[in-house]
Write an enzyme that holds these catalytic residues in place. Structure first.
Site, PDB file in Angstrom:
ATOM      1  N   ASN A 157     -56.764 -75.467  79.353  1.00 27.03           N
ATOM      2  CA  ASN A 157     -56.996 -75.234  80.832  1.00 27.03           C
ATOM      3  C   ASN A 157     -55.964 -76.373  81.400  1.00 27.03           C
ATOM      4  OD1 ASN A 157     -57.828 -75.481  83.465  1.00 27.03           O
ATOM      5  ND2 ASN A 157     -59.787 -76.297  82.980  1.00 27.03           N
ATOM      6  N   TRP A 158     -54.978 -75.511  82.025  1.00 29.47           N
ATOM      7  CA  TRP A 158     -53.854 -76.527  82.695  1.00 29.47           C
ATOM      8  C   TRP A 158     -54.163 -76.967  83.904  1.00 29.47           C
ATOM      9  CZ3 TRP A 158     -48.972 -72.662  81.254  1.00 29.47           C
ATOM     10  CH2 TRP A 158     -48.575 -72.914  80.060  1.00 29.47           C
ATOM     11  N   LYS A 159     -55.379 -76.567  84.668  1.00 29.70           N
ATOM     12  CA  LYS A 159     -55.847 -76.909  85.995  1.00 29.70           C
ATOM     13  C   LYS A 159     -54.563 -76.952  86.981  1.00 29.70           C
ATOM     14  CE  LYS A 159     -58.988 -79.908  83.416  1.00 29.70           C
ATOM     15  NZ  LYS A 159     -59.974 -81.041  83.325  1.00 29.70           N
ATOM     16  N   HIS A 203     -66.378 -74.162  86.246  1.00 30.02           N
ATOM     17  CA  HIS A 203     -66.038 -75.448  85.709  1.00 30.02           C
ATOM     18  C   HIS A 203     -66.449 -76.680  86.498  1.00 30.02           C
ATOM     19  CE1 HIS A 203     -63.211 -78.770  84.584  1.00 30.02           C
ATOM     20  NE2 HIS A 203     -62.879 -78.143  83.427  1.00 30.02           N
ATOM     21  N   GLU A 214     -65.167 -79.083  87.814  1.00 26.03           N
ATOM     22  CA  GLU A 214     -64.395 -79.505  88.940  1.00 26.03           C
ATOM     23  C   GLU A 214     -64.715 -78.687  90.045  1.00 26.03           C
ATOM     24  OE1 GLU A 214     -60.697 -79.640  86.635  1.00 26.03           O
ATOM     25  OE2 GLU A 214     -61.595 -81.719  85.800  1.00 26.03           O
ATOM     26  N   GLU A 219     -69.258 -78.649  78.383  1.00 27.38           N
ATOM     27  CA  GLU A 219     -68.319 -79.680  78.849  1.00 27.38           C
ATOM     28  C   GLU A 219     -68.986 -80.953  79.618  1.00 27.38           C
ATOM     29  OE1 GLU A 219     -64.135 -78.565  79.492  1.00 27.38           O
ATOM     30  OE2 GLU A 219     -64.840 -77.872  81.205  1.00 27.38           O
ATOM     31  N   GLY A 270     -61.447 -85.675  81.018  1.00 27.20           N
ATOM     32  CA  GLY A 270     -60.307 -86.537  81.497  1.00 27.20           C
ATOM     33  C   GLY A 270     -60.597 -88.002  81.433  1.00 27.20           C
ATOM     34  N   SER A 283     -62.035 -84.123  76.675  1.00 26.58           N
ATOM     35  CA  SER A 283     -61.028 -85.195  75.945  1.00 26.58           C
ATOM     36  C   SER A 283     -60.702 -84.819  74.367  1.00 26.58           C
ATOM     37  CB  SER A 283     -61.705 -86.657  76.128  1.00 26.58           C
ATOM     38  OG  SER A 283     -61.884 -86.989  77.315  1.00 26.58           O
ATOM     39  N   GLY A 290     -58.178 -79.741  78.147  1.00 25.34           N
ATOM     40  CA  GLY A 290     -57.334 -80.258  79.276  1.00 25.34           C
ATOM     41  C   GLY A 290     -56.218 -80.692  79.352  1.00 25.34           C
ATOM     42  N   GLY A 291     -56.253 -82.113  79.380  1.00 21.29           N
ATOM     43  CA  GLY A 291     -54.892 -82.909  79.257  1.00 21.29           C
ATOM     44  C   GLY A 291     -53.929 -82.327  77.815  1.00 21.29           C
TER      45      GLY A 291
HETATM   46  P1  PGA Z   1     -59.962 -82.779  79.281  1.00 20.39           P
HETATM   47  O1  PGA Z   1     -60.410 -81.620  80.145  1.00 20.39           O
HETATM   48  O2  PGA Z   1     -59.535 -82.255  77.848  1.00 20.39           O
HETATM   49  O3  PGA Z   1     -58.817 -83.140  79.936  1.00 20.39           O
HETATM   50  O4  PGA Z   1     -61.018 -83.836  79.147  1.00 20.39           O
HETATM   51  C1  PGA Z   1     -61.099 -80.690  79.891  1.00 20.39           C
HETATM   52  C2  PGA Z   1     -61.615 -79.730  80.692  1.00 20.39           C
HETATM   53  O5  PGA Z   1     -61.720 -80.188  82.012  1.00 20.39           O
HETATM   54  O6  PGA Z   1     -61.561 -78.369  80.507  1.00 20.39           O
END
Ligand code: PGA
Length: 241
Positions: A9-11, A90, A92, A159, A165, A205, A226-227
């Site tokens: 997930n590149w956000k 998600h 966020e 999640e 993150g 993470s 994500g990251g």
């Molecule tokens: P993260 O994000 O791997 O940076 O913790 C995961 C996500 O939000 O899907």
């Protein structure tokens, strides 16, 4: 046997050209799992046009089919771009854009009508986790999100918000126990047979060091990353766990 699925997930990161270089590199190898990238809207078409093996998906869509919703992205356009999946709910989106269980449910139904796989995200906050409300929160999110939904065509992503993150991954034991809980809840809403077919990802993470242990858990069928999905070498290591 459930086929593992790892999605990056590149956000709100990655320029178009950089994304295409990344994708080209990723596609040089072959995998026997499903690998996907969720990128920003403007990158979706060039990414999908270039992708041969990697699944490409959006990070969000609207819960209405069309109309006066400035700035939104419709399921019809996702279909026209021949996308493979779309993230829904998600944390966020739930946190910053007031996404509710009701809109999550509507989006899932619209996506399924268009044969686009919804990747349905659920997760508890740190406060809920510390107050031992995880079970209650997750079961409620699952129940409301999946109301009148053909669950077997969905992917679920657990999640925990406190792990996103933050560098704090849920231990494999915690992740497995919640993914098991989700499968049991799906079984109670549908059937054991359907629940056993649904793929459940863990996210929060995930990195090249912890992926193996997470993927070894019985009810974890993949990861939403994500990251660590922004760096090609990390992501390649992840998908060849
Ligand atoms: P993260 O994000 O791997 O940076 O913790 C995961 C996500 O939000 O899907």
């Amino acid at each position: 046997m459930r086929k593992p699925i790892i999605i990056g997930n590149w956000k709100m990161n990655m320029q178009i050209a950089d994304g295409l270089v990344f994708l080209n590199d990723l596609e040089k190898e072959s995998y026997n799992i499903d690998v996907g990238i969720a990128c920003q809207a403007i990158s979706l078409i060039p990414m999908k046009e270039q992708a041969k093996k990697v699944l490409i998906g959006a990070q969000n869509t609207n819960d209405e089919l069309n109309g006066a919703y400035t700035g939104e992205l419709s399921v019809d356009l996702l279909k026209e771009a021949e996308l493979d999946f779309c993230l829904v709910g998600h944390s966020e989106r739930r946190q910053y854009y007031n996404e509710s269980d009701e809109t999550v449910n509507k989006k899932i139904k619209l996506l399924l009508e268009k044969q686009i796989t919804p990747v349905v995200c659920v997760g508890e906050s740190l406060e809920q986790y510390e107050n031992k409300q995880t079970k209650e929160v997750i079961e409620k999110q699952i129940e409301l999100a999946l109301q009148d939904v053909d669950v077997k065509n969905c992917v679920i992503a657990y999640e925990p918000i406190w792990a996103i993150g933050t560098g704090k991954t849920a231990t494999p034991e915690i992740a497995q126990s919640v993914c098991r809980l989700i499968r049991k809840k799906i079984a109670s809403l549908t059937s054991v047979e359907i629940a056993n077919k649904v793929r459940i990802q863990y996210g929060g993470s995930v990195n090249p060091e912890n992926i193996k242990e997470l993927m070894a858990c019985e009810d974890i069928d993949g990861a939403l990353v994500g990251g660590a999905s922004l760096k090609i070498n990390d992501f390649k290591k992840l998908i060849s766990y």
